[in-house]
Design a protein around this motif. Structure first.
Motif, short mmCIF file in Angstrom:
data_model
loop_
_atom_site.label_atom_id
_atom_site.label_comp_id
_atom_site.label_asym_id
_atom_site.label_seq_id
_atom_site.Cartn_x
_atom_site.Cartn_y
_atom_site.Cartn_z
N LEU A 150 0.83 -1.20 0.00
CA LEU A 150 0.00 0.00 0.00
C LEU A 150 0.86 1.26 0.00
N ALA A 151 1.88 1.27 0.88
CA ALA A 151 2.73 2.45 0.97
C ALA A 151 3.51 2.68 -0.32
N VAL A 152 3.98 1.60 -0.93
CA VAL A 152 4.72 1.74 -2.19
C VAL A 152 3.81 2.27 -3.29
N GLN A 153 2.58 1.79 -3.35
CA GLN A 153 1.67 2.29 -4.39
C GLN A 153 1.40 3.78 -4.22
N VAL A 154 1.38 4.26 -2.99
CA VAL A 154 1.23 5.70 -2.77
C VAL A 154 2.46 6.43 -3.32
N CYS A 155 3.64 5.93 -3.02
CA CYS A 155 4.87 6.56 -3.52
C CYS A 155 4.90 6.60 -5.04
N ARG A 156 4.37 5.56 -5.67
CA ARG A 156 4.42 5.45 -7.13
C ARG A 156 3.19 6.03 -7.81
N ALA A 157 2.18 6.43 -7.02
CA ALA A 157 0.93 6.98 -7.56
C ALA A 157 0.26 6.01 -8.53
N ARG A 158 0.26 4.73 -8.18
CA ARG A 158 -0.42 3.71 -8.98
C ARG A 158 -1.74 3.38 -8.30
N TRP A 159 -2.79 4.08 -8.72
CA TRP A 159 -4.02 4.04 -7.93
C TRP A 159 -4.86 2.80 -8.18
N ARG A 160 -4.75 2.18 -9.35
CA ARG A 160 -5.49 0.93 -9.55
C ARG A 160 -4.91 -0.18 -8.66
N PRO A 161 -3.59 -0.44 -8.68
CA PRO A 161 -3.05 -1.42 -7.73
C PRO A 161 -3.25 -1.03 -6.27
N PHE A 162 -3.27 0.27 -5.98
CA PHE A 162 -3.56 0.71 -4.62
C PHE A 162 -4.95 0.23 -4.20
N ALA A 163 -5.93 0.36 -5.10
CA ALA A 163 -7.28 -0.11 -4.80
C ALA A 163 -7.31 -1.63 -4.65
N TRP A 164 -6.55 -2.34 -5.50
CA TRP A 164 -6.47 -3.80 -5.36
C TRP A 164 -5.93 -4.18 -3.98
N HIS A 165 -4.87 -3.49 -3.58
CA HIS A 165 -4.27 -3.76 -2.28
C HIS A 165 -5.25 -3.50 -1.14
N LEU A 166 -5.96 -2.38 -1.22
CA LEU A 166 -6.90 -2.04 -0.17
C LEU A 166 -7.95 -3.13 0.00
N MET A 179 -3.31 0.29 8.18
CA MET A 179 -3.20 0.73 6.79
C MET A 179 -2.97 2.23 6.72
N ALA A 180 -3.68 2.98 7.56
CA ALA A 180 -3.53 4.43 7.58
C ALA A 180 -2.11 4.83 7.96
N GLU A 181 -1.56 4.16 8.99
CA GLU A 181 -0.20 4.49 9.38
C GLU A 181 0.79 4.14 8.27
N ALA A 182 0.60 2.99 7.64
CA ALA A 182 1.53 2.57 6.58
C ALA A 182 1.58 3.58 5.45
N ILE A 183 0.43 4.04 4.98
CA ILE A 183 0.47 4.98 3.85
C ILE A 183 0.95 6.35 4.28
N SER A 184 0.80 6.68 5.57
CA SER A 184 1.29 7.98 6.04
C SER A 184 2.82 8.03 5.97
N LEU A 185 3.49 6.87 6.06
CA LEU A 185 4.94 6.84 6.00
C LEU A 185 5.46 7.26 4.62
N ALA A 186 4.58 7.26 3.63
CA ALA A 186 4.98 7.70 2.29
C ALA A 186 5.04 9.22 2.17
N MET A 187 4.57 9.94 3.18
CA MET A 187 4.45 11.40 3.05
C MET A 187 5.77 12.09 2.78
N PHE A 188 6.80 11.79 3.55
CA PHE A 188 8.06 12.52 3.38
C PHE A 188 8.81 12.07 2.13
N PRO A 189 9.14 10.77 1.98
CA PRO A 189 9.90 10.38 0.78
C PRO A 189 9.06 10.32 -0.49
#
Length: 238
Positions: A150-166, A179-189
């Motif tokens: 989930l966090a990697v899909q946020v970093c890569r802005a791949r929203w279809r796989p992000f939805a699959w993961h969710l 899940m919320a904490e995991a995707i929040s870790l993508a904020m800085f990098p």
């Protein structure tokens, strides 16, 4: 900062080093030029990366390794030591990179779903991706593979796989707060705007009934007025 002595500047930097155990060049620049910005940045970073929230330190650092691999963030080597200190071994390090690698490679499955879906039928890119997801990192619990993905899909802005993961994470009983904490870790990098987008996609999927969200998360999804400046000024989305 005008009027500040070298000793005062050095003391401020020493305090940052003592808290983190290291310094990076931007700490020094902010301490020199924008000390209030450094205070705000440090508070945000502490809440994001240092304070205990939902994930254990081991699980948080597992996700960090995947995020940093997905963003080519070579500076953050301290996360390797933090993962090992939290009990991470070589097998789990390999699992974190494997989870990141598959999530990055989701671009191929995304392409298949987007551009070749009819030609490939009955092959299902989504099902194939999720099947591979369950086999790519046998050393790690599927929960961690989901969180890293989930966090990697946020970093890569791949929203279809992000939805699959969710959807798959919900099906496997992964906690929403995790899940919320995991995707929040993508904020800085990975960038704050992509985190904003991720929240918007998650919210939309809940509102559409595509995810079996909890009452708390359904309340978030149903709250109106979350469309930002465009909505506030009467511009239609898109």
């Amino acid at each position: 900062m005008s009027g500040e002595t070298i000793a005062e500047l050095e003391a401020r930097l020493a305090a940052v080093r003592a808290k983190r155990g290291y310094l990076l060049p931007h700490h020094g620049l902010m301490a020199l030029a924008f000390p209030k910005l450094l205070e705000g940045y440090d508070a945000a970073y502490t809440a994001l990366a240092l304070d205990d929230r939902v994930l254990s330190r081991h699980d948080r650092e597992f996700v960090w390794l995947a995020v940093l691999a997905a963003t080519d963030e070579a500076l953050a080597t301290h996360h390797i030591a933090k993962f090992r200190e939290a009990g991470g071994d070589d097998a789990m390090i390999g699992a974190a990179f494997a989870a990141a690698a598959l999530a990055i490679g989701a671009e191929a499955f995304d392409f298949a779903a987007r551009d070749w879906g009819r030609q490939l039928a009955p092959f299902d890119p989504r099902a194939s991706y999720l099947d591979t997801l369950r086999r790519v990192a046998p050393a790690a619990p599927i929960r961690l593979v989901h969180l890293a993905g989930l966090a990697v899909q946020v970093c890569r802005a791949r929203w279809r796989p992000f939805a699959w993961h969710l959807a798959a994470a919900y099906a496997d009983g992964v906690e929403e707060e995790a899940m919320a904490e995991a995707i929040s870790l993508a904020m800085f990098p990975g960038s704050v705007p992509r985190f904003v987008e991720a929240c918007g996609h998650w919210r939309r999927l809940i509102a559409e009934g595509a995810l079996p969200a909890s009452p708390r998360f359904r309340a978030w999804a149903s709250l109106t007025g979350q469309g930002g400046h465009d909505e506030a000024t009467g511009l239609a989305p898109g």
